[in-house]
Design a protein around this motif. Structure first.
Motif, PDB file in Angstrom:
ATOM      1  N   ASP A 256      34.047-152.307  -0.537  1.00 33.02           N
ATOM      2  CA  ASP A 256      34.357-153.585  -1.103  1.00 33.02           C
ATOM      3  C   ASP A 256      35.649-153.237  -2.250  1.00 33.02           C
ATOM      4  OD1 ASP A 256      34.282-156.633  -1.775  1.00 33.02           O
ATOM      5  OD2 ASP A 256      33.730-155.431  -3.597  1.00 33.02           O
ATOM      6  N   VAL A 257      36.626-153.792  -2.163  1.00 34.17           N
ATOM      7  CA  VAL A 257      37.882-153.512  -3.010  1.00 34.17           C
ATOM      8  C   VAL A 257      37.604-153.629  -4.627  1.00 34.17           C
ATOM      9  CG1 VAL A 257      40.105-153.985  -3.735  1.00 34.17           C
ATOM     10  CG2 VAL A 257      39.734-153.625  -1.422  1.00 34.17           C
ATOM     11  N   ALA A 258      36.952-154.748  -4.771  1.00 34.62           N
ATOM     12  CA  ALA A 258      36.254-155.311  -5.884  1.00 34.62           C
ATOM     13  C   ALA A 258      35.523-154.287  -6.653  1.00 34.62           C
ATOM     14  CB  ALA A 258      35.691-156.816  -6.144  1.00 34.62           C
ATOM     15  N   ALA A 259      34.367-153.641  -5.883  1.00 37.40           N
ATOM     16  CA  ALA A 259      33.375-152.833  -6.367  1.00 37.40           C
ATOM     17  C   ALA A 259      34.192-151.424  -6.890  1.00 37.40           C
ATOM     18  CB  ALA A 259      32.438-152.471  -5.264  1.00 37.40           C
ATOM     19  N   LYS A 260      35.173-151.119  -5.738  1.00 42.08           N
ATOM     20  CA  LYS A 260      36.036-149.891  -6.101  1.00 42.08           C
ATOM     21  C   LYS A 260      36.622-149.894  -7.364  1.00 42.08           C
ATOM     22  CE  LYS A 260      36.590-148.350  -1.421  1.00 42.08           C
ATOM     23  NZ  LYS A 260      36.035-146.654  -1.808  1.00 42.08           N
ATOM     24  N   VAL A 261      37.475-151.085  -7.580  1.00 41.48           N
ATOM     25  CA  VAL A 261      38.113-151.340  -8.936  1.00 41.48           C
ATOM     26  C   VAL A 261      37.072-151.295 -10.016  1.00 41.48           C
ATOM     27  CG1 VAL A 261      39.654-152.661 -10.166  1.00 41.48           C
ATOM     28  CG2 VAL A 261      40.024-152.270  -7.723  1.00 41.48           C
ATOM     29  N   LEU A 262      35.987-151.769 -10.045  1.00 39.61           N
ATOM     30  CA  LEU A 262      35.346-151.914 -10.674  1.00 39.61           C
ATOM     31  C   LEU A 262      34.552-150.382 -11.461  1.00 39.61           C
ATOM     32  CD1 LEU A 262      33.262-153.456 -12.961  1.00 39.61           C
ATOM     33  CD2 LEU A 262      31.632-153.840 -11.065  1.00 39.61           C
ATOM     34  N   LEU A 263      34.163-149.709 -10.485  1.00 37.88           N
ATOM     35  CA  LEU A 263      33.926-148.338 -10.635  1.00 37.88           C
ATOM     36  C   LEU A 263      34.934-147.541 -11.202  1.00 37.88           C
ATOM     37  CD1 LEU A 263      31.730-147.499  -7.476  1.00 37.88           C
ATOM     38  CD2 LEU A 263      30.893-147.536  -9.869  1.00 37.88           C
ATOM     39  N   ALA A 264      36.084-147.514 -10.900  1.00 38.26           N
ATOM     40  CA  ALA A 264      37.266-147.098 -11.359  1.00 38.26           C
ATOM     41  C   ALA A 264      37.347-147.260 -13.049  1.00 38.26           C
ATOM     42  CB  ALA A 264      38.519-147.280 -10.516  1.00 38.26           C
ATOM     43  N   GLU A 265      37.238-148.722 -13.019  1.00 40.12           N
ATOM     44  CA  GLU A 265      37.116-149.180 -14.491  1.00 40.12           C
ATOM     45  C   GLU A 265      36.184-148.744 -15.443  1.00 40.12           C
ATOM     46  OE1 GLU A 265      38.570-153.615 -16.196  1.00 40.12           O
ATOM     47  OE2 GLU A 265      37.426-153.277 -14.440  1.00 40.12           O
ATOM     48  N   ILE A 266      35.380-148.847 -14.870  1.00 40.05           N
ATOM     49  CA  ILE A 266      33.889-148.434 -15.733  1.00 40.05           C
ATOM     50  C   ILE A 266      34.370-146.927 -16.185  1.00 40.05           C
ATOM     51  CG2 ILE A 266      31.669-147.753 -15.789  1.00 40.05           C
ATOM     52  CD1 ILE A 266      31.370-150.456 -14.197  1.00 40.05           C
ATOM     53  N   CYS A 267      34.549-146.215 -15.054  1.00 43.62           N
ATOM     54  CA  CYS A 267      34.643-144.590 -15.303  1.00 43.62           C
ATOM     55  C   CYS A 267      35.767-144.239 -16.240  1.00 43.62           C
ATOM     56  CB  CYS A 267      34.582-143.833 -13.879  1.00 43.62           C
ATOM     57  SG  CYS A 267      32.951-143.940 -13.160  1.00 43.62           S
ATOM     58  N   SER A 268      36.896-144.866 -16.152  1.00 44.10           N
ATOM     59  CA  SER A 268      37.976-144.802 -16.906  1.00 44.10           C
ATOM     60  C   SER A 268      37.741-144.991 -18.367  1.00 44.10           C
ATOM     61  CB  SER A 268      39.222-145.561 -16.431  1.00 44.10           C
ATOM     62  OG  SER A 268      40.267-145.272 -17.271  1.00 44.10           O
ATOM     63  N   ARG A 269      36.997-145.991 -18.584  1.00 40.26           N
ATOM     64  CA  ARG A 269      36.679-146.217 -20.156  1.00 40.26           C
ATOM     65  C   ARG A 269      35.658-145.615 -20.600  1.00 40.26           C
ATOM     66  NH1 ARG A 269      34.511-151.022 -19.051  1.00 40.26           N
ATOM     67  NH2 ARG A 269      32.327-150.453 -19.149  1.00 40.26           N
ATOM     68  N   LEU A 270      34.492-145.059 -19.573  1.00 37.84           N
ATOM     69  CA  LEU A 270      33.641-144.134 -20.226  1.00 37.84           C
ATOM     70  C   LEU A 270      33.861-142.681 -20.078  1.00 37.84           C
ATOM     71  CD1 LEU A 270      30.452-146.004 -19.038  1.00 37.84           C
ATOM     72  CD2 LEU A 270      31.635-146.241 -21.301  1.00 37.84           C
ATOM     73  N   ASN A 271      34.930-142.317 -19.609  1.00 36.96           N
ATOM     74  CA  ASN A 271      35.505-140.802 -19.156  1.00 36.96           C
ATOM     75  C   ASN A 271      34.306-140.251 -18.534  1.00 36.96           C
ATOM     76  OD1 ASN A 271      37.435-138.769 -19.398  1.00 36.96           O
ATOM     77  ND2 ASN A 271      36.174-137.808 -21.446  1.00 36.96           N
ATOM     78  N   ILE A 272      34.025-140.882 -17.259  1.00 35.79           N
ATOM     79  CA  ILE A 272      33.117-140.245 -16.294  1.00 35.79           C
ATOM     80  C   ILE A 272      33.942-139.830 -15.116  1.00 35.79           C
ATOM     81  CG2 ILE A 272      30.953-140.701 -14.932  1.00 35.79           C
ATOM     82  CD1 ILE A 272      30.150-142.795 -16.931  1.00 35.79           C
ATOM     83  N   ARG A 273      33.499-138.657 -14.441  1.00 35.18           N
ATOM     84  CA  ARG A 273      34.180-138.074 -13.388  1.00 35.18           C
ATOM     85  C   ARG A 273      33.971-139.018 -12.068  1.00 35.18           C
ATOM     86  NH1 ARG A 273      33.188-131.687 -14.002  1.00 35.18           N
ATOM     87  NH2 ARG A 273      31.104-132.563 -14.605  1.00 35.18           N
ATOM     88  N   ILE A 274      34.980-139.302 -11.391  1.00 39.50           N
ATOM     89  CA  ILE A 274      34.620-140.104 -10.101  1.00 39.50           C
ATOM     90  C   ILE A 274      35.582-139.666  -9.154  1.00 39.50           C
ATOM     91  CG2 ILE A 274      36.389-141.879 -11.000  1.00 39.50           C
ATOM     92  CD1 ILE A 274      34.721-143.849  -9.506  1.00 39.50           C
ATOM     93  N   ILE A 275      35.041-139.660  -7.999  1.00 34.89           N
ATOM     94  CA  ILE A 275      35.887-139.644  -6.580  1.00 34.89           C
ATOM     95  C   ILE A 275      35.847-140.731  -5.808  1.00 34.89           C
ATOM     96  CG2 ILE A 275      34.335-138.106  -5.412  1.00 34.89           C
ATOM     97  CD1 ILE A 275      36.828-136.784  -4.169  1.00 34.89           C
ATOM     98  N   SER A 276      36.788-141.408  -5.232  1.00 29.24           N
ATOM     99  CA  SER A 276      36.771-142.456  -4.370  1.00 29.24           C
ATOM    100  C   SER A 276      37.150-142.298  -2.989  1.00 29.24           C
ATOM    101  CB  SER A 276      37.632-143.771  -5.130  1.00 29.24           C
ATOM    102  OG  SER A 276      37.484-144.959  -4.377  1.00 29.24           O
ATOM    103  N   SER A 277      36.467-142.531  -1.952  1.00 27.76           N
ATOM    104  CA  SER A 277      36.645-142.706  -0.623  1.00 27.76           C
ATOM    105  C   SER A 277      37.555-143.648  -0.275  1.00 27.76           C
ATOM    106  CB  SER A 277      35.530-142.729   0.137  1.00 27.76           C
ATOM    107  OG  SER A 277      35.890-142.749   1.593  1.00 27.76           O
ATOM    108  N   MET A 278      38.794-143.651   0.339  1.00 24.56           N
ATOM    109  CA  MET A 278      39.834-144.504   0.588  1.00 24.56           C
ATOM    110  C   MET A 278      39.511-145.069   2.150  1.00 24.56           C
ATOM    111  SD  MET A 278      41.419-145.761  -1.998  1.00 24.56           S
ATOM    112  CE  MET A 278      40.117-145.431  -2.804  1.00 24.56           C
ATOM    113  N   GLY A 279      38.280-144.737   2.639  1.00 22.99           N
ATOM    114  CA  GLY A 279      37.893-145.154   4.099  1.00 22.99           C
ATOM    115  C   GLY A 279      38.124-144.277   5.148  1.00 22.99           C
ATOM    116  N   ALA A 280      37.600-144.472   6.093  1.00 25.30           N
ATOM    117  CA  ALA A 280      37.620-143.660   7.464  1.00 25.30           C
ATOM    118  C   ALA A 280      37.935-144.407   8.559  1.00 25.30           C
ATOM    119  CB  ALA A 280      36.347-142.896   7.676  1.00 25.30           C
ATOM    120  N   GLN A 281      37.915-145.835   8.324  1.00 22.67           N
ATOM    121  CA  GLN A 281      38.233-146.582   9.528  1.00 22.67           C
ATOM    122  C   GLN A 281      39.479-146.364  10.311  1.00 22.67           C
ATOM    123  OE1 GLN A 281      37.349-150.750   8.575  1.00 22.67           O
ATOM    124  NE2 GLN A 281      35.216-150.454   8.716  1.00 22.67           N
TER     125      GLN A 281
END
Length: 237
Positions: A129-154
């Motif tokens: 879900d795009v909204a969930a991806k953006v939300l996670l990126a936003e949270i991690c950016s604000r809290l300085n948490i390391r994140i890696i995001s999969s852009m899908g395999a379809q």
């Protein structure tokens, strides 16, 4: 979380490769995996097999017959079961000492309050879900948490096509293009992603995927998390 470990037989080969100090770091780390599908399930299991000490697994979906061609946990005996339950049983059998919490929910603005994100050393975004991806990126950016995001395999056929890059360099991925636009609107200028350089096999909106590609993407995600978590170890650069 585990204290200073004495390397067990289960982790002996990992210790021989990474070094005991690196394995100790993994055993003391806590990771959250959002999304346990074709990519996230493989990524999560690879971390468990590498000795990660604590993991939260998050997915509100149940296993269906259409998952059978690519999901690690999809069996006829598990159809209809929550993905979090199946993964928890499997991961605990692999690593009985792991501290594991399961959250059978989908991430959104309302459910995000169920998590203390500051507990995590790393977050894997394997949701669709795009909204969930953006939300996670936003949270991690604000809290300085390391994140890696999969852009899908379809709609991909080549498991060798996956790369690790910042999202603003992932120009081939249609999903990255959408997420990138949303991140710009929020002032977020970076996000580590795994994406495929292969052009989509089809672009008619039909979901299409295969086991080899999903597994390759998931393993690359896990590899990056492991390297980042043990990056202070002099044996692994």
């Amino acid at each position: 979380m585990r204290s200073m470990i004495q390397v067990t037989e289960e982790l002996s080969q990992a210790a021989a490769l990474f070094g005991e100090r690196a394995v100790d770091r993994l055993c003391k780390a806590k990771v959250a995996v959002f999304g346990l599908g074709g990519v996230g399930g493989y990524a999560a299991e690879a971390l468990v097999r590498s000795g990660i000490g604590a993991m939260d697994i998050i997915d509100g979906d149940r296993i269906s017959l259409s998952d059978m061609n690519r999901h690690m946990t999809a069996l006829h005996s598990t159809v209809g079961m929550l993905k979090t339950d199946v993964c928890a049983n499997r991961f605990s059998d692999i690593s009985p000492e792991i501290i594991l919490r399961k959250f059978p929910l989908f991430l959104n603005e309302n459910s995000a309050g169920a998590f203390d994100f500051t507990e995590y050393d790393y977050i894997i975004d394997a949701v669709g879900d795009v909204a969930a991806k953006v939300l996670l990126a936003e949270i991690c950016s604000r809290l300085n948490i390391r994140i890696i995001s999969s852009m899908g395999a379809q709609n991909k056929l080549d498991p060798m096509g996956f790369r690790v890059a910042d999202i603003f360099s992932a120009n081939v991925s249609p999903l990255a293009r959408v997420v990138r636009h949303e991140l710009r609107n929020r002032g977020i200028d970076r996000l580590k992603v795994v994406f495929s350089k292969e052009l989509p096999i089809r672009d008619d909106g039909m979901a299409a995927s295969c086991a080899c590609v999903c597994a390759a993407a998931g393993m690359l995600v896990a590899s990056e998390v492991i390297k980042d978590l043990i990056s202070e170890n002099e044996q692994i650069q």
